[in-house]
Design an enzyme around this catalytic site. Structure first.
Site, PDB file in Angstrom:
ATOM      1  N   ARG A 172      45.696  35.110  36.656  1.00 47.93           N
ATOM      2  CA  ARG A 172      45.507  33.965  37.538  1.00 47.93           C
ATOM      3  C   ARG A 172      46.699  33.017  37.379  1.00 47.93           C
ATOM      4  O   ARG A 172      47.434  33.098  36.408  1.00 47.93           O
ATOM      5  CB  ARG A 172      44.223  33.203  37.150  1.00 47.93           C
ATOM      6  CG  ARG A 172      42.957  34.022  37.289  1.00 47.93           C
ATOM      7  CD  ARG A 172      41.752  33.248  36.751  1.00 47.93           C
ATOM      8  NE  ARG A 172      41.496  32.002  37.449  1.00 47.93           N
ATOM      9  CZ  ARG A 172      40.843  31.889  38.593  1.00 47.93           C
ATOM     10  NH1 ARG A 172      40.374  32.970  39.184  1.00 47.93           N
ATOM     11  NH2 ARG A 172      40.648  30.711  39.142  1.00 47.93           N
ATOM     12  N   HIS A 180      44.524  20.603  40.432  1.00 48.77           N
ATOM     13  CA  HIS A 180      43.164  20.202  40.071  1.00 48.77           C
ATOM     14  C   HIS A 180      43.109  18.914  39.282  1.00 48.77           C
ATOM     15  O   HIS A 180      44.119  18.464  38.753  1.00 48.77           O
ATOM     16  CB  HIS A 180      42.565  21.276  39.164  1.00 48.77           C
ATOM     17  CG  HIS A 180      41.777  22.287  39.894  1.00 48.77           C
ATOM     18  ND1 HIS A 180      40.675  21.964  40.624  1.00 48.77           N
ATOM     19  CD2 HIS A 180      41.922  23.620  39.993  1.00 48.77           C
ATOM     20  CE1 HIS A 180      40.175  23.071  41.136  1.00 48.77           C
ATOM     21  NE2 HIS A 180      40.910  24.085  40.779  1.00 48.77           N
ATOM     22  N   CYS A 193      42.248  22.852  45.900  1.00 51.38           N
ATOM     23  CA  CYS A 193      42.054  24.261  45.525  1.00 51.38           C
ATOM     24  C   CYS A 193      41.072  25.032  46.426  1.00 51.38           C
ATOM     25  O   CYS A 193      41.430  25.412  47.523  1.00 51.38           O
ATOM     26  CB  CYS A 193      41.674  24.350  44.054  1.00 51.38           C
ATOM     27  SG  CYS A 193      41.900  25.992  43.374  1.00 51.38           S
TER      28      CYS A 193
HETATM   29  N1  GLN Z   1      37.970  30.529  43.562  1.00 51.12           N
HETATM   30  C1  GLN Z   1      39.285  30.166  43.970  1.00 51.12           C
HETATM   31  C2  GLN Z   1      40.396  30.877  43.229  1.00 51.12           C
HETATM   32  O1  GLN Z   1      40.210  31.354  42.133  1.00 51.12           O
HETATM   33  C3  GLN Z   1      39.441  28.689  43.824  1.00 51.12           C
HETATM   34  C4  GLN Z   1      39.259  28.251  42.417  1.00 51.12           C
HETATM   35  C5  GLN Z   1      39.448  26.830  42.222  1.00 51.12           C
HETATM   36  O2  GLN Z   1      39.041  25.956  43.028  1.00 51.12           O
HETATM   37  N2  GLN Z   1      40.025  26.569  41.073  1.00 51.12           N
HETATM   38  O3  GLN Z   1      41.464  30.962  43.773  1.00 51.12           O
END
Ligand code: GLN
Length: 250
Positions: free
Chosen positions: A131, A195, A94
């Site tokens: 998101r 993740h 990520c």
């Molecule tokens: N901050 C980044 C995003 O929101 C990565 C977040 C993350 O590692 N989950 O895309």
């Protein structure tokens, strides 16, 4: 035989327990009588040495953490390039995946410079509430077989210009909202938005990485003994059945 692993910024970049992926690699190696040593590097540790490592791992982080780490990481751009070219395997989750590209424009519209080792770049979604979150199912043939990968994604970042993606998205978002593709892969670099328990949920991928690292280090063909992955397979099939039968992608 043994493998030497370096975990980058474990105290900063470990969202959703990403570092647990190293426990899986260690477990699967130990079951086969192979040692795995884990060293760490973080801000304040002095200069970064990459030359002794077969695998380099870096987990994800929020925008705030990425900003902090990016400034330190960029100092080692040449060393990192050299280590990639020498064949060390990089597993990047990520926020780490994003930082190996050209840049990341975060949710406050700040530009965080990436290492620029790869040509992709990432911009945060303009709507902070929107998101890419949830279960994700992929299909990839990087291991030489066509396999499905299951996981969990949570990112606002929308990654563009990926010339060689890791996998095709069967369910979920991937590199951006409803993207056809997920992650980046090129021989010894795997960047992915998946993740947390990526390797515990996908033992074939864990073994692929192990095999690559051993073959690269010992310069010979390695046949890994098969482990009993009965429970992993049951868990994976449960997720595949639950999500792949739905009509829409998310
Ligand atoms: N901050 C980044 C995003 O929101 C990565 C977040 C993350 O590692 N989950 O895309």
């Amino acid at each position: 035989m043994e493998l030497n692993v370096l975990c980058l910024y474990p105290n900063i970049m470990d969202l959703y327990g990403d570092n647990g992926n190293l426990e899986i690699l260690k477990y699967r190696l130990n079951k086969r009588g192979i040692n795995m040593n884990i060293d760490t590097y973080t801000i304040g540790d002095g200069s970064l040495n990459l030359s002794d490592y077969d695998l380099i791992f870096m987990g994800g982080g929020s925008d705030k953490e990425q900003k902090l780490v990016a400034k330190d990481l960029i100092k080692y751009k040449d060393k990192i390039k050299h280590s990639i070219n020498s064949g060390a395997f990089y597993l990047l989750i990520c926020g780490a995946y994003q930082l190996f590209g050209k840049y990341y424009i975060d949710s406050e519209n700040n530009k965080i410079e990436g290492l620029g080792i790869f040509d992709y770049y990432t911009k945060s979604s303009t709507n902070k509430q929107k998101r890419c979150i949830g279960n994700i199912i992929l299909e990839t043939d990087i291991t030489g077989k066509n396999i499905k990968i299951v996981g969990f994604e949570n990112h606002g970042g929308q990654t563009e210009n990926v010339d060689s993606p890791f996998a095709k998205v069967l369910y979920g978002n991937g590199n951006k909202f409803l993207s056809e593709y997920e992650g980046y892969y090129n021989k010894n670099v795997l960047g992915t938005y998946l993740h947390g328990p990526l390797l515990s949920k996908n033992p074939e991928l864990a073994d692929y990485i192990i095999k690559y690292c051993l073959e690269n280090k010992y310069n010979k063909k390695i046949n890994l003994t098969k482990l009993d992955d009965k429970f992993e397979e049951i868990a994976k099939n449960e997720i595949l059945n639950k999500y792949l039968n739905k009509e829409s992608k998310v």
